[in-house]
Design a protein around this motif. Sequence first.
Motif, short mmCIF file in Angstrom:
data_model
loop_
_atom_site.label_atom_id
_atom_site.label_comp_id
_atom_site.label_asym_id
_atom_site.label_seq_id
_atom_site.Cartn_x
_atom_site.Cartn_y
_atom_site.Cartn_z
N GLN A 130 -9.58 7.52 -5.71
CA GLN A 130 -10.53 7.19 -4.55
C GLN A 130 -11.91 8.19 -4.57
N LYS A 131 -12.83 7.56 -4.29
CA LYS A 131 -14.09 8.45 -4.15
C LYS A 131 -14.04 8.98 -2.54
N PRO A 132 -14.69 10.00 -2.29
CA PRO A 132 -14.70 10.25 -1.06
C PRO A 132 -15.93 9.39 -0.19
N ASN A 133 -15.45 9.46 1.10
CA ASN A 133 -16.49 8.71 2.00
C ASN A 133 -16.59 9.31 3.32
N PRO A 134 -17.48 10.42 3.41
CA PRO A 134 -17.68 11.32 4.62
C PRO A 134 -17.80 10.20 5.98
N ALA A 135 -18.57 9.25 5.88
CA ALA A 135 -18.88 8.35 7.05
C ALA A 135 -17.52 7.96 7.63
N ARG A 136 -16.46 7.64 6.83
CA ARG A 136 -15.27 6.82 7.36
C ARG A 136 -14.27 7.94 7.39
N GLY A 137 -14.50 9.33 6.83
CA GLY A 137 -13.44 10.39 6.92
C GLY A 137 -12.63 10.30 5.74
N VAL A 138 -12.91 9.52 4.65
CA VAL A 138 -11.92 9.43 3.46
C VAL A 138 -12.09 10.50 2.70
N GLN A 139 -10.98 11.25 2.07
CA GLN A 139 -11.06 12.24 1.20
C GLN A 139 -10.82 11.73 -0.21
N SER A 140 -11.36 12.35 -1.24
CA SER A 140 -11.18 12.10 -2.70
C SER A 140 -9.82 12.46 -3.17
N GLY A 141 -9.33 11.85 -4.15
CA GLY A 141 -8.01 12.08 -4.76
C GLY A 141 -7.54 10.79 -5.20
N ILE A 142 -6.24 11.05 -5.75
CA ILE A 142 -5.35 9.93 -6.30
C ILE A 142 -4.47 9.46 -5.17
N VAL A 143 -4.56 8.24 -4.79
CA VAL A 143 -3.63 7.86 -3.48
C VAL A 143 -2.82 6.64 -4.12
N GLN A 144 -1.80 6.57 -3.77
CA GLN A 144 -0.67 5.47 -3.90
C GLN A 144 -0.79 4.38 -3.17
N LYS A 145 -0.83 3.09 -3.42
CA LYS A 145 -0.91 1.96 -2.52
C LYS A 145 -0.09 0.82 -3.08
N GLU A 146 0.29 -0.07 -2.34
CA GLU A 146 0.99 -1.29 -2.79
C GLU A 146 -0.01 -2.25 -3.42
N ALA A 147 0.48 -2.95 -4.17
CA ALA A 147 -0.36 -3.91 -5.11
C ALA A 147 0.40 -5.31 -4.78
N PRO A 148 -0.73 -6.27 -4.59
CA PRO A 148 -0.05 -7.65 -4.49
C PRO A 148 1.08 -8.06 -5.34
N LEU A 149 1.91 -8.99 -4.83
CA LEU A 149 2.98 -9.60 -5.63
C LEU A 149 2.88 -10.90 -5.48
N HIS A 150 3.04 -11.83 -6.44
CA HIS A 150 3.20 -13.17 -6.09
C HIS A 150 4.46 -13.64 -5.52
N VAL A 151 4.18 -14.64 -4.62
CA VAL A 151 5.36 -15.10 -3.71
C VAL A 151 6.49 -15.63 -4.80
N SER A 152 6.12 -16.22 -5.77
CA SER A 152 7.39 -16.86 -6.61
C SER A 152 8.11 -15.61 -7.35
N ASN A 153 7.87 -14.06 -7.10
CA ASN A 153 8.79 -13.14 -7.59
C ASN A 153 9.47 -12.46 -6.68
N VAL A 154 9.52 -13.06 -5.44
CA VAL A 154 10.20 -12.41 -4.23
C VAL A 154 11.15 -13.67 -3.65
N ALA A 155 12.35 -13.09 -3.21
CA ALA A 155 13.07 -14.13 -2.30
C ALA A 155 13.50 -13.61 -1.09
N LEU A 156 13.69 -14.20 -0.25
CA LEU A 156 14.25 -13.79 1.20
C LEU A 156 15.69 -13.37 1.23
N LEU A 157 15.79 -12.04 1.96
CA LEU A 157 17.22 -11.44 2.06
C LEU A 157 17.97 -12.34 3.04
N ASN A 158 19.14 -12.81 2.69
CA ASN A 158 19.97 -13.21 3.61
C ASN A 158 20.81 -12.34 4.19
#
Length: 105
Positions: free
Chosen positions: A45-73
């Motif tokens: 991630q690049k820094p963005n002083p206007a938004r108060g975002v620091q630079s560095g390596i951040v972890q985030k969730e990537a999207p999964l397709h709906v067909s790859n998950v099932a509801l928990l009963n």
Amino acid sequence: MARIHKNDQVVVLTGKDKGKRGTVLRVLDTGHLLVDGVNRVKKHQKPNPARGVQSGIVQKEAPLHVSNVALLNPATKKADRVGVRTLKDGRKVRFFKSDGELVDA
């Protein structure tokens, strides 16, 4: 009617995170969803002083397709398929295919 909604408990069926459980954070219109703690990727991630975002390596969730998950009963503590049924009063409700119990009950 969508079969998986925000705040549902889901189980991942395929991929590197197979078997993991999590809560749906967001449902995207492309047939994908974000699950808390599942399919995490590192982003440089690049820094963005206007938004108060620091630079560095951040972890985030990537999207999964709906067909790859099932509801928990919650009754069986296992992944389950979901169907949609119309009640006599005209409401559409989700139900578990294994035992016919309503999801939102």
